[in-house]
Each structure stands twice: as C-alpha cells, then as structure tokens.
Design an enzyme around this catalytic site. Sequence first.
Site, mmCIF file in Angstrom:
data_model
loop_
_atom_site.group_PDB
_atom_site.id
_atom_site.type_symbol
_atom_site.label_atom_id
_atom_site.label_comp_id
_atom_site.label_asym_id
_atom_site.label_seq_id
_atom_site.Cartn_x
_atom_site.Cartn_y
_atom_site.Cartn_z
ATOM 1 N N TYR A 94 2.021 3.528 1.754
ATOM 2 C CA TYR A 94 2.839 3.862 3.365
ATOM 3 C C TYR A 94 3.875 2.400 3.573
ATOM 4 O O TYR A 94 4.338 3.047 4.498
ATOM 5 C CB TYR A 94 2.016 4.055 3.671
ATOM 6 C CG TYR A 94 0.742 5.374 3.954
ATOM 7 C CD1 TYR A 94 1.074 6.564 3.453
ATOM 8 C CD2 TYR A 94 -0.315 4.866 3.581
ATOM 9 C CE1 TYR A 94 0.165 7.788 3.735
ATOM 10 C CE2 TYR A 94 -1.651 5.908 3.101
ATOM 11 C CZ TYR A 94 -0.998 7.311 2.915
ATOM 12 O OH TYR A 94 -2.095 8.237 2.452
ATOM 13 N N LYS A 95 4.153 2.069 2.466
ATOM 14 C CA LYS A 95 5.312 1.416 2.733
ATOM 15 C C LYS A 95 6.689 1.505 2.008
ATOM 16 O O LYS A 95 6.755 2.095 1.268
ATOM 17 C CB LYS A 95 4.794 -0.282 2.456
ATOM 18 C CG LYS A 95 3.142 -1.159 2.858
ATOM 19 C CD LYS A 95 3.236 -0.216 4.719
ATOM 20 C CE LYS A 95 2.138 -1.380 5.607
ATOM 21 N NZ LYS A 95 1.173 -0.252 5.358
ATOM 22 N N ILE A 96 7.523 0.469 1.733
ATOM 23 C CA ILE A 96 8.594 0.698 1.282
ATOM 24 C C ILE A 96 8.491 0.498 -0.229
ATOM 25 O O ILE A 96 9.171 0.925 -1.307
ATOM 26 C CB ILE A 96 10.099 -0.844 2.052
ATOM 27 C CG1 ILE A 96 10.010 0.400 3.873
ATOM 28 C CG2 ILE A 96 11.153 -0.229 1.635
ATOM 29 C CD1 ILE A 96 10.626 -0.683 4.307
ATOM 30 N N ASP A 145 0.723 -1.300 -0.003
ATOM 31 C CA ASP A 145 0.030 -0.053 0.113
ATOM 32 C C ASP A 145 0.727 1.425 -0.005
ATOM 33 O O ASP A 145 2.272 1.062 0.264
ATOM 34 C CB ASP A 145 -0.954 -0.047 1.022
ATOM 35 C CG ASP A 145 -0.476 0.286 2.667
ATOM 36 O OD1 ASP A 145 0.879 1.443 2.536
ATOM 37 O OD2 ASP A 145 -0.935 -0.614 3.787
#
Length: 441
Positions: A219-221, A217
Amino acid sequence: MGNEKLAVEGGAPAVAKLGTYPAKIGRDELWGIVDMWDFSPGVKEKLRQVIMGDPDVRGPHLFRYYNPKPSRVEAAEAAMGRLIGSKHCLAVNSCTSALVSSLRALGVGAGDEVIVPGYTFFATAATVGACNALPVIVDVDDSLNMDPSSAERAITKRTKAIVPVHMRGAPAQMDAIVDLAKRKGLPVLEDVAQAGGGSFGGKRLGSIGTMGAFSLDYYKIFVSGEGGFVTTDDEWLFTRAQSFHDTAACWRPNRFARERRQGELFCGENYRMTELEGAVALVQIGKADEILTGLRRVKKLIKGGIDKLPGVSFRRITDEAGDTASNLVFFLPNPDVTRKAMEALKAEGVPAGGIYDSTVRDWHVYTFWDHIIQHRSVVSDGLPWSAVPKEELPKYAPDMCPRALDYLGRAILMEINRHWSKADCQAITNGINKVLRAYVK
Ligand SMILES: Cc1ncc(COP(=O)(O)O)c(C=O)c1O
C-alpha cells in the site's frame, strides 16, 4: 578395511566427485511463482519455455548473502541510498523491522521514552513497545503530522528519540523538529513508510533526521509486496542496524571476526530481505520520478478544480515541493457534515473517505491503540510497562490529543491514483464540488 590409506596421507579420496543435482528452489517452484499471476496464454507459454526449457535454470537462490549471482537486494540498497541521498542504506523485510532495527541501533531499550505522534499507523508506537521502551504520544497540527511544540512539551529525562511520521505522503515540519532535537541532544528517526520520495527543504525524507525507516508493503508509494529500508549517514548506526537485522552480526565484512568496536555484537533478529523482494524493489525505485510526477500531476488537477468555499480548508502542506502527492486531504466544518459528505461522495462514485470516526476502529488513530492505553504485555515480566515506577509511566487518555481528534474527525481523505486521466480528474472534481456545494454553504 582399516588398512586403506587415508586421503590426508596421500590415499585416494573416497568421494571423487558428486553429481550435479537440482537446486533447492527448482523449476517447478519458479513456475509456481509465475502461476500466481493471470498472464495471457501466450505470455505463459513464453515463460514456460524459458523456465522449463532452459537447461541452465536449476533454480533461484533468493537469499541475499552467499548468492552466486549479483544480489538484487544489494543493488536495491545502492539505488535507494542514491535516491534518498543517504550514505548508508539497509534493506529489511518491512518498515516495522526498519523501525525496530533503527531504535535498537540508537540504543533504545527498557525504561526509555520515545516520542511518536497520535496519528500514525500503530507500528510506529508498537515498535517502541517491542523494544521494551515507552511510547509517548503527542498531538498533531493542521499538517496532520507531529506538532513540534507538543513534542517539546513531552520531553523528559527519559526521552531517547523523537519519531516524526510523514503521514499520507506529506512531510512533517522537519525544520522545527530537527531544531528541537539538536537543542535537546536527541536523535530523530523519521518514519517515511508513507512518503517514500518526498522531501523537505530540498532534502529527501529519511535523510534529514538521524535515521529513516521506509516501507515497501503493497500500500505504499514504492512497493515490493513486503519490504523496507533503513537510511542513515552514520556509519556506526548503520553497522548496528545491520547487525541487529541479521541475527546480530551474522554477516559483516568479516562475519566471524571479533567485535570491531564495543556495541557491534549483540542478540538480534532476522529481518533480511529476500532476493525476490529486492528485485521488485530495485525496479520500483527506478520508477521513483515517474511515480512522483504522476501523483503530483493528478493531485494538482483535482485540488486545483475544487471550489474555494469558506467552510472547506485543505490540510497544511509544510513544503509543497516535497509533497509526494499520494493523498489529498481537506477539512469540513464538523464531523456531522463530514459523515454526510462522505456518504454523498461515495454515492457520486468519488473514491474518498473519512479518517476518524470514534465508532469505527482504525489502527491509525491513537484512541484505538488499546495495547498501549491499557498497558498490555506479552509476557509475565510486564515489560515495557514494568520498567519504571507506575506513577512515572507516560499518561494515556482518550482525549490526550484534542487537535488530532478535531482535524481527523473533520477530514476527507482521497488516495491519489497516478494513472487517473484528465477526464477521471474532471469527473472526480465535479463529484466533490457537487457534494461540497450541497453540504458546505
Ligand atoms: C506510518 C507507518 N509506519 C510503519 C508502517 C509499517 O510498515 P510495514 O507494513 O512495512 O511493516 C506503516 C504501514 O502501514 C505505516 O503506515
């Protein structure tokens, strides 16, 4: 009429040839995708020429199966499997889906207990409940990840799996957790949503336990808007996760074949990844080294510049080399000082904040998981809570993970931006030191 020779008997077919018509997703829809971004007029014109002007562009397929073009989702699975070092990798549409598919593959269901930490995004615990199983919430330690001895104390005859979470980019104490799981004969499902690319003891997270669940998603790396992966070395677990994610075995090597082994065919859901997400994910995975190198460079500069004051301690990193460096966390002496320091950091323009304040709702801390603590159910059957006698349900209480509340209430958290320049890092470090010197003597 009635006397015409049927085509099956050698007559002329009624439909000799149909025309060529537009694909379901055509040029306008493709243009709609392009139009979502703020491209410059020059770039837009170039794209317009390619999409609108190319007579061969009838539209993208976007469905991973039956796709006449090489599937981007399949390519992303291969790339992720290589990166993580797992024999099998399944793309899904979120980490929530990855967790459910994995739990189901492991056979988790009504009345089973699954151990999760009290500090994680709610999805880790919610997916256990969504499988009609009971989340058993255990404390964290100074690494802010699952405390292995708390996990050991929580094991009962109903325990079916342990789910450590690598929170805020840093690995859980995987040696102790794997050792515990081996001694008890339990599988480990790693929740790697927040730590894609990290490692422990030289092995990538998601390849250490029995299975791994990743998020892509925004907001991830590694990101693709929405998306996720399941990783495992176990061919059978992969087969079952694959079946579950695709309405139960819609697409197998031979999709209409009978069950190859009992437990392959069952009622599943649809968690398939689209080709759009696959295409973005594939490029992002290709940037893994670049992303991690950038995060580590920036975190080192900032952490190294923070004054060593007796009242300030850093979150324990279980394996420095395996930290993705996506976050920097340090602890102050008490929640009161932490609140004041947070306000002061904000005023200095330092992009940092707290993790836990009992008055501010946040889905990452168990105290706010009303759905679980209050035994909420979506339907009248009362599952998952009705699966075992009431007095045998796991015990939930606001103070059941005292170390989580203590550490999180004193924590300052800063998400690292890999693009920050040396000057940005210096300015941030100056701001942090200014505030710490004023509040933490
Ligand atoms: C630790 C953890 N697990 C699971 C999830 C769920 O991920 P997704 O949004 O891809 O379903 C998240 C997302 O924030 C997360 O942080």
